[in-house]
Design an enzyme around this catalytic site. Structure first.
Site, PDB file in Angstrom:
ATOM      1  N   ASP A 517       0.851  -1.182   0.000  1.00 44.95           N
ATOM      2  CA  ASP A 517       0.000   0.000   0.000  1.00 44.95           C
ATOM      3  C   ASP A 517       0.891   1.237   0.000  1.00 44.95           C
ATOM      4  O   ASP A 517       2.081   1.173   0.315  1.00 44.95           O
ATOM      5  CB  ASP A 517      -0.872   0.032   1.265  1.00 44.95           C
ATOM      6  CG  ASP A 517      -2.010  -0.971   1.188  1.00 44.95           C
ATOM      7  OD1 ASP A 517      -2.335  -1.395   0.076  1.00 44.95           O
ATOM      8  OD2 ASP A 517      -2.557  -1.326   2.245  1.00 44.95           O
ATOM      9  N   ASP A 824      -4.562  -2.882   4.893  1.00 47.20           N
ATOM     10  CA  ASP A 824      -5.035  -2.296   6.145  1.00 47.20           C
ATOM     11  C   ASP A 824      -6.441  -2.752   6.505  1.00 47.20           C
ATOM     12  O   ASP A 824      -6.976  -2.398   7.534  1.00 47.20           O
ATOM     13  CB  ASP A 824      -4.978  -0.767   6.099  1.00 47.20           C
ATOM     14  CG  ASP A 824      -5.823  -0.181   4.978  1.00 47.20           C
ATOM     15  OD1 ASP A 824      -6.623  -0.944   4.394  1.00 47.20           O
ATOM     16  OD2 ASP A 824      -5.687   1.006   4.684  1.00 47.20           O
ATOM     17  N   ASP A 828      -9.456  -3.461   1.979  1.00 45.78           N
ATOM     18  CA  ASP A 828      -9.551  -4.857   1.601  1.00 45.78           C
ATOM     19  C   ASP A 828     -10.889  -5.444   2.010  1.00 45.78           C
ATOM     20  O   ASP A 828     -10.997  -6.606   2.324  1.00 45.78           O
ATOM     21  CB  ASP A 828      -8.395  -5.641   2.245  1.00 45.78           C
ATOM     22  CG  ASP A 828      -7.068  -5.287   1.627  1.00 45.78           C
ATOM     23  OD1 ASP A 828      -6.966  -5.357   0.394  1.00 45.78           O
ATOM     24  OD2 ASP A 828      -6.150  -4.909   2.360  1.00 45.78           O
TER      25      ASP A 828
END
Length: 1199
Positions: A517, A824, A828
């Site tokens: 990320d 995180d 998702d």
């Protein structure tokens, strides 16, 4: 398909719980049968890649143990040759306990289902018969107006009637009434002072549950006793003790049996102490894993605390991915859906509203947002009962552990065969009259030798054979993995990484790509608004409200205050204002506060009708507000270019509505300019709406989709989130290590490109072309084959959805990559929309709710970390869903910590290989020396007690010394470790063979010619004892120097960094001191004699020449050793004198001097050869495996 309570169809989609390894079998392992349709043309190609295949006939060949079926795990256990099952399988999954745990879970879940069924049946009956059920009024208890039993009963039974009894005619009154009973406030929570918390804990309990105590030291001691060979040795020692006392008297007769018994006890105690220390480390790590941090509202302030500190009366905000921390009731909620599968066992998402307000502890938030009032904690919840009734089983075999069990089994079979051979030869020689004592007399003469002497001799022979089995079967080899992992996990905690699954440590050493990320991982996650456009005007500075039209400012404040999951707390004493929420929310709220927004007043001026929580697919979130009268405002906030695309008008500097068409190019250019400067761009927009078009019923309102077109643009803000210091160096370190870093983010592609350039993920702007950088939408639209080809080239993916990330990971894995993915949890947890097929990953639970077949409404899936080889969740910003499904939690959300995890993963593999080389060298040397000596002379130079001491050095102490080596920088200059790479590399084979040949040669020469080489003694018996003592002493010192050699299998200077590992230095030093004590003071126990300094020097020479294979020593013309400075300094710490490195042999006896020079002269070429012998690139194991697999394949075809 089933019908739910509202007459809707519910379709459950997901992986079956009944066969947890299906996903693993189908996606992670390439099966030869999968390409059988290609014909024989492909068979040769498959044979060339045999090393990549899982051998179905090999029970120890398991690529992934995490999702393996119980049958697979049971199969390798049954195939392993094990002397002590309770110890060997201690840290593996306890299959029996796992079955018992599932049965207990089934019972508790059945209880929950029965309660739910009864509740639905009662509610249905009440609706049909219009019967009001009477509920007994709450009974005051202590300081509160309701007792614990009534509160727990209401929550556990989900008694809506009791809940309604405490309020009026609306949900708000229900909550208000209940909160008054427990002296709480639905808006501000409890006061939270120490006195209040103590009263609540005394009245309603704490949010903890009793945990079963870990194994005590005595339990480990008892398990160490369970080794079959040690039990046999104890029995033999007792018999020998009895016979010895009977024949030789107590003063002399107890030595043989007593020494064996003492040696066995020493092995048991040292083993138990080592295992107990490992257990304590695992217990400490488990307590860290269970300590969930969450937000709670106390006194109107949002604070973060441990889940164990939650008390009844607490007000807890909930968002996607959170775990419900305790039993409670819903205060407010918007599109709140809960996954209750952890309690009910059903893969079905349950929508929560005022009709179904009860929340169960341990469940996960699948969608939406809400606020709950805690009514039950700890053991007073179903979850608490479940956790208290099942023991925490940390067992998890890792792939490396299974493979090492296979290696240990193979070595054990060889060792057992050798032991049987030695037993047969020794017994045959003894009873045939070929065995002589130290004086040359035949030990057994038929009809003359007494029975007690025969029994004593047979016991000694049998003891030697059993001891060979103890040495030969490397019980400590698989346990060395656990020791290494326990050490690594403890050290990784200091490096801000919490390991949840042991196998992840190993797999990280094989990682070839990291999909990271952006926000909070590569950046600091410290966001501030640094640029703002209101209407078509750039506000400079961005918080200068004097330049804004009052109407525009009012609408901006209204949208920011209501369309947020954050909170603003203003202390009554005039202290600093506290802003809570996600970093993006905090940045925008802080900007609005600087513009003059009064958070509480603004929120009180309107009523929230409906909320559309931020969605990672649509990249925006919205809220519908009712103002005074019939006016309705719908506010949206999200990705700038997406919100801009839905706008048809904008508010100019005079507060007038203008068409946006002429200004769209200006706004797009402004967004691109901000994105190019690595700013996150967020747009704020709204629209008016008619109240009569808003659904009137609460059920219809819950299903209402907020209008998202014809919006009016209010503002675009640019949020700065700086790169983390050191992230560029971390990315470069990964690149040098052969690990490709890819950025996968939901941000604008231009923002992602700018950050990637800043972090070093992209080397230059020239690289920033498709497909190196690509939007998730474009990648999603490619065919499967095109995605596989494209995935290898992708470095940056912007505007990606969780499914795009999943598709990328799957494509990379199909291409042979070992993928680590950070997530995180919020990004998702994708939403399902009508007509969208979800590619599911592990731990997914999906439910689609349909009013009738073919007309499915939006519902949410819990999709945790994508289906990667290693899932990495963020410890600060990560949700509990992400953390629970991840393998490793990065506690500081820092990419540099991810790189440290890779380093530790490689260290685990390297340390295991060091220990394998060390142990196999000892195994081979000890077995060959004893077998050759037994067959040729009828006696063995190493007796039972001596072999047990060698086993202790080789097993427990060797593992402690080598398995705890810290990682070195050189590990990150190697290529990733192949997941199918042989455990014993060609370099290890080279070192092992050279070193074993040396030991065997020297010690056998001493065994057969030692009496002629060594100084003459008074009697032949004395010469025999001196010779055997020298062999034993030299053999032990060889193993000490062998530990140095094993530290650096591929390097010339084996002493580099040795002083940094204090444990290694301590173990080697302690072993050397104990060896001196054994030789000089414990001769009666070990059947040795004292050696003079010359023989000690000879032992050191033999051992040290053993070390020459890995050091930079030379032999000068004067017959002395010379060494480089580092070698001298390193040896100083062991021998306290530099003179040893400049040793002259003129002081030794002539025969011994000649022997030492002969060793050096003949083996010095071996020392050179040791490190310079070239090894083939193709692993030797492949040459042996291919014929075996072809033979198996031909047999299977013939069958």
């Amino acid at each position: 398909m089933t019908m739910n309570g509202h007459g809707h169809h519910t379709v459950n989609i997901g992986n079956s719980n009944n066969n947890p390894n299906d996903d693993d079998d189908q996606t992670n392992v390439f099966h030869p049968s999968s390409s059988s349709a290609d014909g024989d043309n492909n068979s040769n190609h498959r044979e060339d890649d045999d090393e990549e295949l899982v051998d179905p006939d090999d029970p120890f060949d398991i690529t992934h143990t995490k999702n393996a079926s119980h049958d697979t795990l049971r199969r390798w256990r049954q195939a392993a040759l094990v002397l002590n099952a309770s110890r060997r399988f201690r840290y593996t999954l306890d299959l029996k306990k796992e079955e018992e745990k599932e049965q207990k879970k089934h019972l508790i879940r059945a209880h929950a289902q029965v309660i739910r069924a009864a509740l639905l049946f009662r509610l249905a009956g009440e609706r049909e018969l219009v019967i009001s059920t009477a509920v007994s009024p709450p009974t005051p208890a202590g300081d509160y107006d309701i007792g614990l039993e009534q509160l727990v009963s209401m929550s556990k039974d989900q008694n809506t009637s009791a809940f309604q009894q405490y309020g009026g005619a609306s949900q708000k009154h229900f909550i208000r009434g209940l909160s008054n009973l427990i002296k709480s406030n639905p808006d501000k929570g409890i006061s939270g002072d120490d006195a209040d918390l103590l009263k609540r804990k005394n009245a309603f309990g704490t949010n903890t549950y009793p945990r079963k105590k870990g194994r005590s030291f005595w339990r480990f001691l008892w398990e160490a006793w369970q080794d079959l060979t040690l039990i046999i040795l104890i029995i033999a020692a007792v018999v020998s003790l009895v016979l010895g006392i009977k024949t030789e008297g107590l003063a002399e007769g107890w030595y043989d049996g007593g020494s064996i018994a003492f040696a066995v006890l020493l092995v048991i105690v040292v083993t138990a102490v080592s295992d107990y220390r490992q257990s304590l480390q695992f217990q400490n790590l488990n307590s860290e894993k269970q300590n969930i941090q969450l937000e709670v509202i106390r006194g109107g302030r949002t604070i973060k605390m441990s889940i164990f500190d939650i008390v009844v009366g607490d007000v807890v905000p909930l968002k996607i991915g959170d775990q419900v921390p305790a039993d409670g009731v819903l205060i407010t909620g918007h599109s709140l859906s809960i996954d209750e599968s952890s309690m009910t066992g059903e893969s079905k998402i349950v929508h929560k509203d005022h009709k179904s307000p009860f929340l169960m502890s341990g469940c996960k938030v699948a969608d939406g947002v809400g606020v709950m009032l805690v009514t039950g904690v700890g053991i007073n919840t179903e979850w608490g009962l479940l956790m208290a009734s099942i023991s925490e089983d940390n067992g998890e075999e890792t792939p490396l552990q299974v493979r090492l069990n296979g290696v240990a089994t193979f070595i054990g079979v060889v060792g057992l065969s050798v032991a049987v051979l030695v037993l047969a030869v020794l017994l045959g020689r003894y009873f045939s009259g070929h065995t002589k004592d130290v004086d040359g007399k035949v030990e057994f003469v038929a009809g003359k030798t007494s029975a007690s002497n025969v029994v004593d001799a047979v016991i000694k022979i049998f003891t030697i054979a059993v001891t060979i089995v103890v040495v030969a079967v490397p019980e400590g080899l698989p346990l060395a993995v656990t020791l290494t992992l326990a050490y690594s996990m403890r050290k990784m905690m200091a490096d801000k990484a919490l390991v949840r699954r042991l196998s992840a440590c190993e797999t990280m050493g094989s990682a070839t790509t990291i999909c990271s990320d952006k926000t909070g991982t590569l950046t600091l996650n410290q966001m501030t608004v640094v640029e703002a456009y209101v209407g078509s005007t750039k506000v400079n500075p961005p918080d200068d409200s004097s330049k804004l039209n009052p109407k525009a400012l009012s609408l901006i404040n209204e949208g920011i205050a209501q369309n947020t999951t954050g909170n603003v707390f203003v202390p009554k004493d005039g202290g600093e204002t506290e802003v809570s929420g996600s970093p993006t929310e905090k940045a925008i709220l802080s900007w609005a506060l600087k513009l003059g927004m009064n958070f509480d007043v603004t929120r009180s001026n309107s009523k929230v009708l409906h909320v559309f929580p931020f969605n990672s697919e649509k990249k925006r979130g919205g809220v519908a507000l009712k103002l005074g009268g019939s006016e309705v405002h719908i506010h949206w906030k999200g990705a700038a270019e997406i919100v801009l695309g839905a706008c048809t008008q904008y508010l100019d500097s005079d507060g007038q509505l203008q068409s946006i068409e002429e200004k769209k190019a200006f706004f797009r250019q402004s967004i691109d300019d901000m994105a190019a400067r690595s700013l996150r761009c967020v747009a704020i927009a709204y629209r008016s709406y008619e109240l009569d078009r808003v659904p009137s019923s609460e059920q219809d309102l819950d299903q209402w989709s907020l209008p998202e077109h014809e919006l009016v643009l209010l503002a675009i803000v640019g949020i700065k989130d700086p790169c983390r210091p050191g992230v560029k160096d971390a990315v470069k370190l990964c690149s040098d290590a052969g690990v490709k870093v890819r950025m996968v983010t939901g941000d604008n592609l231009q923002t992602a490109k700018a950050i990637a350039l800043e972090c070093g993920i992209l080397a230059s702007s020239e690289e920033a072309v498709e497909p190196t950088i690509i939007e998730g939408k474009k990648f999603r639209e490619l065919s499967e084959k095109e995605r596989e080809d494209c995935a290898k080239k992708i470095t940056v993916m912007g505007r990606s959805s969780p499914n795009d990330k999943l598709l990328l990971v799957q494509a990379l894995r199909k291409g042979g990559e070992v993928v680590a993915v950070t997530g995180d949890g919020t990004n998702d947890a994708p939403a399902l929309h009508e007509g969208v097929v979800l590619m599911y990953s592990r731990r997914i639970v999906v439910a689609v709710e349909c009013k009738k077949p073919g007309e499915c409404q939006k519902f949410t899936a819990i999709n945790t970390i994508p289906d990667a080889d290693i899932g990495l969740s963020m410890g600060i910003q990560g949700t509990e869903v992400a953390k629970e499904s991840s393998d490793i939690i990065i506690l500081d959300d820092n990419f540099a910590s991810v790189v440290k995890v890779v380093r530790w993963g490689r260290s685990v593999y390297a340390n295991i290989q060091k220990f394998i080389q060390f142990q196999l060298t000892v195994n081979v040397a000890a077995l060959v020396i004893n077998v050759v000596a037994a067959i040729t002379s009828g006696d063995v130079p190493l007796n039972a007690v001596q072999l047990l001491w060698v086993n202790l050095i080789m097993d427990t102490l060797g593992a402690l010394a080598l398995a705890t080596e810290p990682p070195t920088d050189s590990l990150m200059r190697r290529s990733p470790v192949g997941r199918r790479e042989p455990l014993i590399t060609n370099i290890m084979w080279r070192n092992l063979i050279v070193q074993a040949v040396y030991q065997i040669t020297v010690l056998l020469v001493l065994n057969f010619h030692g009496e002629s080489i060594l100084p003459k003694q008074d009697t032949r018996a004395d010469s025999f004892q001196v010779k055997n003592t020298l062999i034993f002493n030299a053999f032990v010192l060889c193993q000490l120097f062998n530990e140095f050699n094993a530290r650096k299998p591929e390097e010339m200077n084996v002493f580099r960094g040795v002083t940094k590992n204090k444990l290694f230095m301590g173990i080697v030093g302690a072993t050397f001191i104990l060896q001196i004590i054994i030789i000089e003071f414990l001769g009666k126990f070990t059947s040795t004699v004292r050696l003079d300094w010359k023989l000690w020097l000879a032992s050191l020479v033999i051992g040290f020449v053993r070390l020459i294979n890995s050091s930079e020593l030379s032999f000068d013309n004067n017959g002395s050793w010379s060494a480089n400075e580092s070698c001298i300094l390193s040896l100083w710490s062991f021998f306290a004198s530099q003179d040893l490195c400049m040793l002259h042999f003129t002081t030794l006896p002539l025969s011994l001097n000649s022997f030492c020079k002969h060793i050096l002269a003949s083996l010095w070429p071996l020392a050179i050869v040791g490190k310079f012998i070239p090894v083939p690139k193709t692993p030797l194991a492949r040459y042996f495996k291919k014929p075996l697999r072809r033979l198996r394949r031909s047999r299977s075809r013939a069958a």
